[in-house]
Design an enzyme around this catalytic site. Structure first.
Site, PDB file in Angstrom:
ATOM      1  N   ASP A  80       1.446  -2.719  -1.456  1.00  0.00           N
ATOM      2  CA  ASP A  80       1.435  -3.942  -2.350  1.00  0.00           C
ATOM      3  C   ASP A  80       1.248  -5.283  -1.667  1.00  0.00           C
ATOM      4  O   ASP A  80       1.306  -5.224  -0.401  1.00  0.00           O
ATOM      5  CB  ASP A  80       2.731  -3.793  -3.123  1.00  0.00           C
ATOM      6  CG  ASP A  80       2.622  -4.352  -4.475  1.00  0.00           C
ATOM      7  OD1 ASP A  80       1.637  -5.342  -4.642  1.00  0.00           O
ATOM      8  OD2 ASP A  80       3.571  -3.926  -5.410  1.00  0.00           O
ATOM      9  N   ASP A 157      -0.405   3.216  -7.839  1.00  0.00           N
ATOM     10  CA  ASP A 157       1.099   3.148  -8.051  1.00  0.00           C
ATOM     11  C   ASP A 157       1.227   3.250  -9.557  1.00  0.00           C
ATOM     12  O   ASP A 157       0.567   3.018 -10.365  1.00  0.00           O
ATOM     13  CB  ASP A 157       1.850   2.033  -7.277  1.00  0.00           C
ATOM     14  CG  ASP A 157       3.253   2.482  -7.123  1.00  0.00           C
ATOM     15  OD1 ASP A 157       3.818   3.203  -7.684  1.00  0.00           O
ATOM     16  OD2 ASP A 157       3.840   1.815  -6.122  1.00  0.00           O
ATOM     17  N   ASP A 218      10.699   6.353  -2.506  1.00  0.00           N
ATOM     18  CA  ASP A 218      10.040   5.759  -1.376  1.00  0.00           C
ATOM     19  C   ASP A 218      11.056   6.268  -0.377  1.00  0.00           C
ATOM     20  O   ASP A 218      12.219   6.060  -0.353  1.00  0.00           O
ATOM     21  CB  ASP A 218      10.087   4.320  -1.440  1.00  0.00           C
ATOM     22  CG  ASP A 218       8.969   3.724  -2.243  1.00  0.00           C
ATOM     23  OD1 ASP A 218       8.049   4.496  -2.723  1.00  0.00           O
ATOM     24  OD2 ASP A 218       8.952   2.520  -2.389  1.00  0.00           O
TER      25      ASP A 218
END
Ligand SMILES: *[C@@H]1O[C@H](CO)[C@@H](O)[C@H](O)[C@H]1NC(C)=O
Ligand SMILES: *[C@@H]1O[C@H](CO)[C@@H](O)[C@H](O)[C@H]1NC(C)=O
Ligand SMILES: *[C@@H]1O[C@H](CO)[C@@H](O)[C@H](O)[C@H]1NC(C)=O
Length: 405
Positions: A80, A157, A218
Site C-alpha cells: 500500500d 486487499d 497481518d
C-alpha cells in the site's frame, strides 16, 4: 453493479483445479515492503526507507547481487501507499509522482533488467487500507493499467468493501487479469476478510480464482505473531491445507527473518514452518543491512527445496502434546517427508522430542535416510519401527527430512 459482476463470473472459465494462468506452480518467492517499511511517505526526511522507487530499486539490486534471485526470490513487491491520492484525468491509477518519478512502468523496466519481477498492491474496495484510491468500479481499467505497466503480481486487499461481495468481486478481477493476456500472479485477501467477518471461507472456490490468498491477520514483528499464525495453520479449520496445490497456495504472510522481533532460534522456526506449510516465501526486511546469519537462513538451499517441492503439498500438524507439536509434509521422491518437531514452550531448557517413524506416516519397509535440514550432511537410517528423537530448544524447532530408500 452486482449484476455486472455476476455476468463476469459466469464468463470466467472454471478450471477443474487451481487458477489456470501457469503461475505459482510452487509457492512464490520474493520481497514485500509492508511488514518492515509500512506506510512512510516522507521521502524528504527518510529518503532510504520511505515508500518510493529508491527503496524498490535498492532491494532489486540486493536481490540480484546478493544471491537471493539465484536462490529463487524473484518478485519485488510494492504494498500500500504507492498511489497518488487521486486517479488521473483519464481515470487511470497513477503512482505518487514525487516518490515514483519514473512511474511504475519505469520501475518495472528497472526490476526486469535485473532478471526480477514486479508486484503491486491494490484493494477491491473504494479505498486501499491506507486511504488511497481503490479499484471498486475500475477493475477492468486497473487490470489493464497493471498489464500495460509490466506488473507481474497483484495483491488485492479488501479494506473499504463488503466481504459478502467477494464471491463475485475477486473472480471478476481474476477474469479481467486473464483478459489482459498477460500472466499476472493473483494474490487475494478474500478469505482473511471472510474469517474476520466470522464466516468460513469456501477455499476450493477461492483456489479456482486466486494463485495465493491470505487467510489470517497481518504478521507483526514478534514471536507472538509468528506463533499465532502457526497455531491457526495447525488448527486448519475447514481443512484449508487440503486446497494447496501447484497454482494455488495459502499465504500466512511475510517472512520477518532479519528484523527486530525474533531471536535466532525463533527465526529458524519461522523459516522451517513456512517451508513445511508450502507458504509463499516473501521476505520483508532491509536487505541492505541484514545480518549474515539471518541472510544465510533466508538463502538456505535445503530449506528452500522443501518449500519449493514440486508436489506442492502443504504440511500439517499431526500431533500436539502440550507445547510440543509434530508436523509433516510429503515431498518428492514419492513416499518421502519433511517434518518438524516444534517446541513452543519458553521455559529454559531443550526438550527431548520423540516419535516413531510409522506414527509420522513413514511406513516404507525399506526405511528412510534422515537428515537435519538447516545444517544438512549427517544422515541416519531409520526404519518404520524406529523412533526419531531430537533435542528441541525453547521456542525452537528440529527441521528434518526423511528420504525414502
Ligand atoms: C486465461 O484463462 C485461460 C483459460 O483458463 C488460460 O488458458 C490462459 O492461459 C489464461 N491467460 C492468462 C494470461 O492468464
Ligand atoms: C477435515 O478433515 C478431517 C480429517 O480428514 C475430517 O474428519 C473432517 O471432517 C474435515 N472437516 C471439514 C470441515 O471438511
Ligand atoms: C514393527 O513392530 C510391530 C509391533 O511391535 C511388529 O509387529 C512388526 O513386525 C515390526 N516390524 C518390523 C519390520 O520389524
Amino acid at each position: 453493479m452486482m449484476l455486472r459482476l455476476l455476468l463476469f463470473v459466469l464468463l470466467v472459465p472454471s478450471p477443474a483445479l487451481g487458477l489456470d494462468n501457469g503461475l505459482a506452480r510452487t509457492p512464490p518467492m520474493g520481497w514485500l515492503d509492508w511488514e518492515r517499511f509500512r506506510c512512510n511517505t516522507d521521502c524528504v526526511n527518510y529518503p532510504d526507507t520511505c515508500i518510493g522507487e529508491k527503496l524498490f530499486k535498492d532491494m532489486a539490486d540486493e536481490m540480484s547481487s546478493g544471491g537471493y534471485l539465484e536462490a529463487g526470490y524473484e518478485y519485488v513487491n510494492i504494498d500500500d501507499c504507492w498511489l497518488a491520492k487521486e486517479r488521473g484525468p483519464d481515470g487511470r491509477l497513477r503512482a505518487d509522482p514525487d516518490r515514483f518519478p519514473s512511474g511504475i512502468k519505469g520501475l518495472a523496466d528497472y526490476v526486469h533488467s535485473k532478471g526480477l519481477k514486479l508486484g503491486i498492491y491494490e484493494d477491491f474496495g473504494t479505498k486501499t487500507c491506507a486511504g488511497y484510491p481503490g479499484s471498486e468500479y475500475y477493475l477492468q481499467m486497473d487490470a489493464q493499467t497493471f498489464a500495460d505497466w509490466g506488473v507481474d503480481y497483484l495483491k488485492l486487499d479488501g479494506c473499504y468493501s463488503d466481504p459478502h461481495q467477494y464471491k463475485d468481486a475477486y473472480p471478476a478481477m481474476s477474469f479481467w487479469l486473464n483478459q489482459t493476456g498477460v500472466p499476472i500472479l493473483y494474490s487475494c485477501s478474500w478469505p482473511a476478510y471472510v474469517v474476520g467477518a466470522g464466516d468460513t471461507p469456501e477455499y476450493p472456490l477461492i483456489a479456482k480464482y486466486c494463485n495465493v490468498w491470505r487467510n489470517y491477520g497481518d504478521i507483526q514483528d514478534s514471536w507472538d505473531s509468528v506463533s499465532s499464525i502457526i497455531t491457526f495453520y495447525g488448527d486448519d479449520k475447514g481443512n484449508f491445507s487440503d486446497v494447496a496445490a501447484p497454482g494455488s497456495f495459502n499465504d500466512p504472510d511475510m517472512l520477518i527473518v532479519g528484523n527486530f522481533g525474533l531471536s535466532r532460534t525463533q527465526e529458524r522456526v519461522q523459516m522451517a514452518m513456512w517451508c513445511i506449510m508450502a507458504s509463499p516465501l516473501i521476505m520483508s526486511t532491509d536487505l541492505r543491512t541484514i545480518n549474515d546469519e539471518s541472510k544465510a537462513l533466508l538463502l538456505n538451499k535445503r530449506a528452500i527445496a522443501i518449500n519449493q517441492d514440486a508436489l506442492g503439498v502443504q504440511g500439517k500438524r499431526i500431533s500436539k502434546n502440550g507445547q510440543v507439536e509434530v508436523w509433516t509434509k510429503p515431498i518428492l521422491p514419492k513416499g518421502s517427508f519433511a517434518f518438524a518437531f516444534l517446541n513452543t514452550a519458553s521455559d529454559g531448557t531443550p526438550r527431548t522430542v520423540s516419535m516413531k517413524m510409522a506414527d509420522m506416516g513413514m511406513t516404507s519397509a525399506n526405511g528412510y535416510s534422515v537428515e537435519e535440514v538447516f545444517e544438512g550432511g549427517r544422515m541416519m537410517k531409520l526404519l518404520p519401527n524406529d523412533t526419531m528423537t531430537a533435542q528441541v530448544n525453547p521456542t525452537g524447532v528440529f527441521f528434518g527430512k526423511a528420504t525414502v530408500m
